[in-house]
Scaffold this active site. Structure first.
Site, mmCIF file in Angstrom:
data_model
loop_
_atom_site.group_PDB
_atom_site.id
_atom_site.type_symbol
_atom_site.label_atom_id
_atom_site.label_comp_id
_atom_site.label_asym_id
_atom_site.label_seq_id
_atom_site.Cartn_x
_atom_site.Cartn_y
_atom_site.Cartn_z
ATOM 1 C CE LYS A 1 -3.640 1.360 12.474
ATOM 2 N NZ LYS A 1 -3.525 0.538 13.663
ATOM 3 C CG HIS B 1 -1.809 -5.914 14.418
ATOM 4 N ND1 HIS B 1 -0.573 -5.656 15.009
ATOM 5 C CD2 HIS B 1 -1.716 -5.591 13.163
ATOM 6 C CE1 HIS B 1 0.534 -5.401 14.086
ATOM 7 N NE2 HIS B 1 -0.233 -5.489 12.807
ATOM 8 C CB CYS C 1 1.075 -9.171 18.862
ATOM 9 S SG CYS C 1 0.069 -8.616 17.280
ATOM 10 C CB CYS D 1 -1.765 -6.125 19.725
ATOM 11 S SG CYS D 1 -0.875 -5.001 18.637
ATOM 12 C CE LYS E 1 -6.793 -6.376 2.708
ATOM 13 N NZ LYS E 1 -6.508 -7.691 2.424
ATOM 14 C CB CYS F 1 3.678 -6.587 16.320
ATOM 15 S SG CYS F 1 2.322 -5.589 16.707
ATOM 16 C CG HIS G 1 4.012 -1.389 2.218
ATOM 17 N ND1 HIS G 1 2.809 -1.843 2.194
ATOM 18 C CD2 HIS G 1 4.570 -1.866 3.496
ATOM 19 C CE1 HIS G 1 2.327 -2.906 3.297
ATOM 20 N NE2 HIS G 1 3.150 -2.622 4.055
ATOM 21 C CG HIS H 1 -0.399 -0.049 2.474
ATOM 22 N ND1 HIS H 1 0.627 0.750 2.966
ATOM 23 C CD2 HIS H 1 -0.410 -1.117 3.478
ATOM 24 C CE1 HIS H 1 0.749 0.428 4.188
ATOM 25 N NE2 HIS H 1 0.010 -0.504 4.498
#
Ligand code: MSP
Length: 518
Positions: free
Chosen positions: A314, A175, A155, A172, A317, A158, A22, A19
């Site tokens: 943020k 996530h 997690c 977490c 998805k 992570c 990156h 995305h």
């Protein structure tokens, strides 16, 4: 100044597609790689993918279930239910391998489509990497790896061990998932033995962690929290086995970080690891301690940039706001995407991505600013100088400081400032045109007219160079239009940076608008 430059991006997980986040790290690295190449340095730009993670396994199995469900409903075949993720045509390992093969190809293709100039692309399932990771396990100082009992949380999102203090409402926060409880015998790495050495290194080498705010954050973490960490997991079906103990798999970070050496040990140490702020602990505490233990050199600098949100939220998805960099590049062009992300957000700080802002910058700074200036100068060359470069004018424009300011900005990775300097220079040229009024000079003072036009054409050539690392396609087009084409790029930068390079009489080739207004 050293004549080599080795730069890396993080190797990304292949559990999903790339995305804009990156792409951000990648584009910034690409600008630096191109910049150092432009300076005639020998550059190594490494990228790759992190394939041995559990999160890739999760995605592979989920995907396999979807695929096999789709197949089932397609054929309407009635089959007995099979355990989660296990297809009738392969073991878990086969399923994951096939998945990472497909995903790695997709990641590679993304970077090709964005015209990223990496020299190598490493996959952590490649033999060169696996071999090196096993070798490194043996290079670590005796006693720094020991067996112990790990009781705690993990997690998978992570790929990191967690403490209660890391959680919010038992989950977490990154996530939004409840971490696994682990209780197993693992190998540990003695990070605690390196606390003082790490802090001393950070103090002695302020360039090691950049920007400064991150340096303080990492130093506080090392001082107050750095404990030995588990570097293996028990009974996993995927990952690199611990040498001599196949019941244990090497913890993915103890494997992934080594890509920076395994790809080609001859290039180590790296000059710069560019990473997001999310993974600074791994790069600035775990990694240097591992290297110290193995008696290896440390990377010169780790630079952590900020994160961005999308339209203030943020990226996720669930929210459906994940931005695909390839779709954007197709819509606006690679150069526009590169310009926008690096101009919009001061590198190192958090920021926000918005397509609306991209369009504003496109119209304001690219179409009206750069595109307009190039068209304006070329039109005047056509009209008043028979479409040729006029006789040479020996003096650069007044206050010709753009190069030194631009180089300073890039040396400290202030991409937004470097671009601002170029646009400031363009603003001065616009003012110069308005002041000299070539259309009036055309009616009388031909010598002055040609002098003004030469200054403008030669300044555009400099802009072509200044833009080269950031907007390589645009830069090429400027050189084409000035009639110098690819030959310009064969000059050493020192020559390209000097004044009076354009040869009088050369025919220009005015092209289409660089950035048609949206
Ligand atoms: N596999 C590890 C890295 C191992 S390096 C030895 C990993 N991979 S990742 O796929 O999760 O990529 C994390 C990186 O992606 C961040 O460090 C950052 O470079 C980039 N970004 C991911 N989301 C981002 C934003 N929202 N904003 C900016 N960069 C982002 O961690």
């Amino acid at each position: 100044m050293s004549n080599r430059f080795y730069i890396t991006t993080p190797i990304y997980y292949v559990n999903d597609l790339p995305h804009i986040g990156h792409a951000y790290t990648t584009i910034a690295s690409d600008v630096l790689a191109r910049y150092h190449r432009m300076r005639g340095e020998e550059v190594r730009f490494l990228m790759g993918v992190d394939e041995n993670a559990q999160k890739n396994v999760e995605s592979a199995l989920k995907n396999a279930v979807i695929v096999s469900k789709a197949k089932q409903s397609h054929t309407m075949a009635k089959r007995s239910p099979r355990p989660f993720g296990v297809r009738d045509d392969g073991s878990v390992r086969d399923i994951v391998q096939k998945y990472v093969d497909e995903m790695a190809a997709k990641w590679k293709m993304t970077w090709d489509e964005l015209d990223i100039s990496n020299d190598d692309f490493i996959r952590t399932t490649e033999p060169r990497h696996v071999k090196y990771v096993k070798k490194f396990w043996g290079m670590v100082k005796k006693g720094d790896i020991y067996k112990g009992q790990y009781e705690g949380l993990y997690c998978v999102g992570c790929e990191s061990y967690k403490t209660e203090a890391d959680l919010v409402d038992g989950k977490c926060p990154e996530h939004n998932r409840v971490p696994e409880k682990l209780s197993e015998e693992n190998y540990f790495f003695k990070l605690s033995a390196y606390r003082d050495k790490l802090l001393a290194h950070i103090k002695k080498h302020p360039e090691f962690i950049q920007p400064e705010t991150r340096r303080n954050e990492v130093a506080a973490y090392i001082r107050d929290h750095a404990q030995d960490f588990s570097i293996s997991r028990k009974n996993l079906e995927w990952g690199i086995p611990v040498p001599g103990d196949p019941t244990q798999t090497i913890y993915v970070w103890f494997d992934a970080l080594l890509n920076y050496i395994s790809a080609n040990p001859k290039w180590w140490p790296a000059d710069l690891h560019l990473v997001g702020k999310d993974i600074i602990k791994f790069h600035c505490a775990y990694w240097p301690a591992m290297l110290m233990s193995a008696g290896m050199k440390l990377p010169r600098t780790v630079f952590a940039h900020g994160f961005f949100t999308v339209d203030g939220q943020k990226m996720s998805k669930t929210l459906g706001n994940v931005v695909d960099p390839v779709a954007l590049a197709k819509k606006y062009g690679n150069d526009v995407l590169r310009y926008y992300v690096l101009r919009e957000i001061p590198f190192g700080e958090d920021g926000d991505f918005s397509e609306e802002r991209l369009r504003q910058r496109y119209n304001g700074e690219l179409a009206n600013g750069l595109g307009n200036l190039v068209a304006r100068v070329l039109t005047m060359l056509e009209k008043y100088a028979e479409g040729r470069i006029p006789p040479r004018h020996k003096e650069p424009p007044k206050h010709f400081h753009v190069w030194s300011r631009y180089e300073d900005a890039i040396a400290s990775l202030q991409f937004d400032r470097a671009l601002e300097e170029i646009w400031h220079f363009m603003g001065e040229l616009d003012t110069f045109i308005d002041k000299e009024q070539p259309w009036k000079l055309a009616k009388g003072d031909k010598d002055k007219l040609f002098a003004v036009l030469y200054v403008l054409a030669e300044s555009l050539r400099h802009i072509g160079w200044l833009l080269l690392p950031f907007m390589p396609v645009t830069s090429q087009s400027i050189f084409e239009q000035l009639g110098v084409g690819k030959a310009e790029l064969r000059r050493p930068l020192k020559e390209g940076q000097s004044w009076g390079v354009l040869v009088p009489g050369v025919k220009i080739k005015k092209g289409n608008a660089l950035f048609p207004r949206l």
